[in-house]
Design a protein around this motif. Structure first.
Motif, short mmCIF file in Angstrom:
data_model
loop_
_atom_site.label_atom_id
_atom_site.label_comp_id
_atom_site.label_asym_id
_atom_site.label_seq_id
_atom_site.Cartn_x
_atom_site.Cartn_y
_atom_site.Cartn_z
N ILE A 123 0.84 -1.21 0.00
CA ILE A 123 0.00 0.00 0.00
C ILE A 123 0.87 1.25 0.00
O ILE A 123 0.61 2.22 -0.73
CB ILE A 123 -0.94 -0.01 1.23
CG1 ILE A 123 -1.96 -1.14 1.10
CG2 ILE A 123 -1.65 1.34 1.37
CD1 ILE A 123 -2.80 -1.35 2.34
N MET A 124 1.95 1.24 0.79
CA MET A 124 2.82 2.41 0.88
C MET A 124 3.47 2.75 -0.46
O MET A 124 3.67 3.92 -0.80
CB MET A 124 3.91 2.18 1.93
CG MET A 124 3.45 2.36 3.36
SD MET A 124 4.85 2.39 4.49
CE MET A 124 5.75 3.82 3.91
N THR A 125 3.83 1.72 -1.22
CA THR A 125 4.51 1.97 -2.50
C THR A 125 3.65 2.75 -3.47
O THR A 125 4.16 3.40 -4.39
CB THR A 125 4.94 0.63 -3.14
OG1 THR A 125 3.80 -0.21 -3.30
CG2 THR A 125 5.98 -0.07 -2.29
N GLU A 126 2.35 2.73 -3.27
CA GLU A 126 1.46 3.48 -4.15
C GLU A 126 1.57 4.98 -3.91
O GLU A 126 1.16 5.78 -4.75
CB GLU A 126 0.01 3.02 -3.94
CG GLU A 126 -0.21 1.54 -4.28
CD GLU A 126 -1.64 1.09 -3.98
OE1 GLU A 126 -2.44 1.96 -3.55
OE2 GLU A 126 -1.94 -0.10 -4.17
N TYR A 127 2.12 5.37 -2.76
CA TYR A 127 2.21 6.79 -2.41
C TYR A 127 3.65 7.32 -2.53
O TYR A 127 3.92 8.46 -2.16
CB TYR A 127 1.71 7.01 -0.98
CG TYR A 127 0.26 6.64 -0.79
CD1 TYR A 127 -0.76 7.56 -1.03
CD2 TYR A 127 -0.10 5.35 -0.40
CE1 TYR A 127 -2.09 7.22 -0.87
CE2 TYR A 127 -1.43 5.00 -0.23
CZ TYR A 127 -2.42 5.93 -0.47
OH TYR A 127 -3.75 5.58 -0.31
N ILE A 128 4.56 6.49 -3.03
CA ILE A 128 5.97 6.89 -3.17
C ILE A 128 6.27 7.13 -4.64
O ILE A 128 5.83 6.37 -5.51
CB ILE A 128 6.90 5.81 -2.60
CG1 ILE A 128 6.60 5.59 -1.11
CG2 ILE A 128 8.36 6.20 -2.77
CD1 ILE A 128 7.41 4.47 -0.49
N SER A 129 7.05 8.16 -4.93
CA SER A 129 7.39 8.49 -6.31
C SER A 129 8.26 7.40 -6.92
O SER A 129 8.92 6.63 -6.21
CB SER A 129 8.12 9.83 -6.38
OG SER A 129 9.40 9.72 -5.77
N ASP A 130 8.28 7.35 -8.25
CA ASP A 130 9.09 6.34 -8.95
C ASP A 130 10.57 6.50 -8.62
O ASP A 130 11.30 5.51 -8.47
CB ASP A 130 8.88 6.46 -10.46
CG ASP A 130 7.47 6.05 -10.87
OD1 ASP A 130 6.79 5.38 -10.06
OD2 ASP A 130 7.05 6.39 -11.99
N GLY A 131 11.01 7.76 -8.49
CA GLY A 131 12.42 7.99 -8.17
C GLY A 131 12.79 7.46 -6.80
O GLY A 131 13.85 6.84 -6.62
#
Length: 228
Positions: A74-82
């Motif tokens: 779930i957290m990865t959905e709110y983190i930028s690609d960079g």
């Protein structure tokens, strides 16, 4: 006649006494066996209790792992690609060593032995926090050993490697080099960046003691001239 009677009584007494001893011995052995059986049964009961406790702990750990995996996803959905790429790169470590020593940032290694080994290694963090798809983004592109390393002049005498769950490495051995021999290899810019080197051309030079001393003296003279 009396002697015979006495002798018979003695023999009879010995037989009876011997029989009593055998009976007592058997009874003692039975008691020992019963005691050991009781001890083993008690140990088995304790082990079964411990197994039940461990099974409960394992179930709890599995629940925690499942929760952690769901939370990270779930957290990865709110983190930028960079930022995801930065995190993924932290899962992978790359090393190049000459005789088990890290290469200097300038890419130059001076040796005083005619034989040396060069080891290239890719290590994946054994504790995997990121989902596989994201974690693999941090891995160097293509094959480390085929696409990122090229020997420019001298070729290794021997090559060996390992490929395990978290570690892949190749070891190149150079033997019987002549004094002054320079082994050069070119690494990709991508690998250079992962190693934190200033150059992508690595040089391993075999020098005899006199040549090493000359280089050191030249370096000291250059330092003195700079100070003047």
């Amino acid at each position: 006649m009396v002697k015979k009677i006495i002798l018979m009584l003695v023999i009879f007494s010995l037989i009876i006494f011997s029989g009593c001893e055998d009976k007592n011995k058997i009874e003692d052995e039975d008691e020992i066996k019963d005691s050991k059986i009781a001890q083993l049964e008690s140990q088995i009961e304790q082990l079964n209790t411990k197994i039940t406790e461990l099974e409960g702990e394992i179930n709890e750990l599995n629940k925690q792992i499942e929760y952690k995996d769901d939370f990270v996803e779930i957290m990865t959905e709110y983190i930028s690609d960079g930022d995801l790429l930065t995190l993924a790169r932290m899962e992978w470590t790359y090393n190049i060593q000459v005789d088990e020593e890290d290469i200097n940032v300038d890419g130059i290694v001076e040796l005083d032995m005619p034989t040396f080994s060069l080891k290239v290694e890719e290590v994946q963090n054994q504790y995997k926090a990121l989902p596989t798809q994201i974690r693999n983004l941090g891995k160097i592109s293509g094959s480390l050993f085929s696409n990122h390393i090229q020997f420019l002049d001298a070729k290794p005498s021997e090559t060996s490697g390992i490929d395990e769950a978290n570690i892949s490495s190749a070891t190149y051995v150079f033997k019987d080099l002549s004094p002054g021999t320079e082994v050069s290899l070119e690494i990709s810019r991508e690998l250079q960046d992962r190693l934190g080197l200033e150059t992508n051309i690595l040089k391993i030079i075999y020098l005899v003691d006199e040549e090493i001393q000359t280089l050191e003296d030249d370096g000291e003279m250059n330092d003195q001239e700079s100070e003047e």
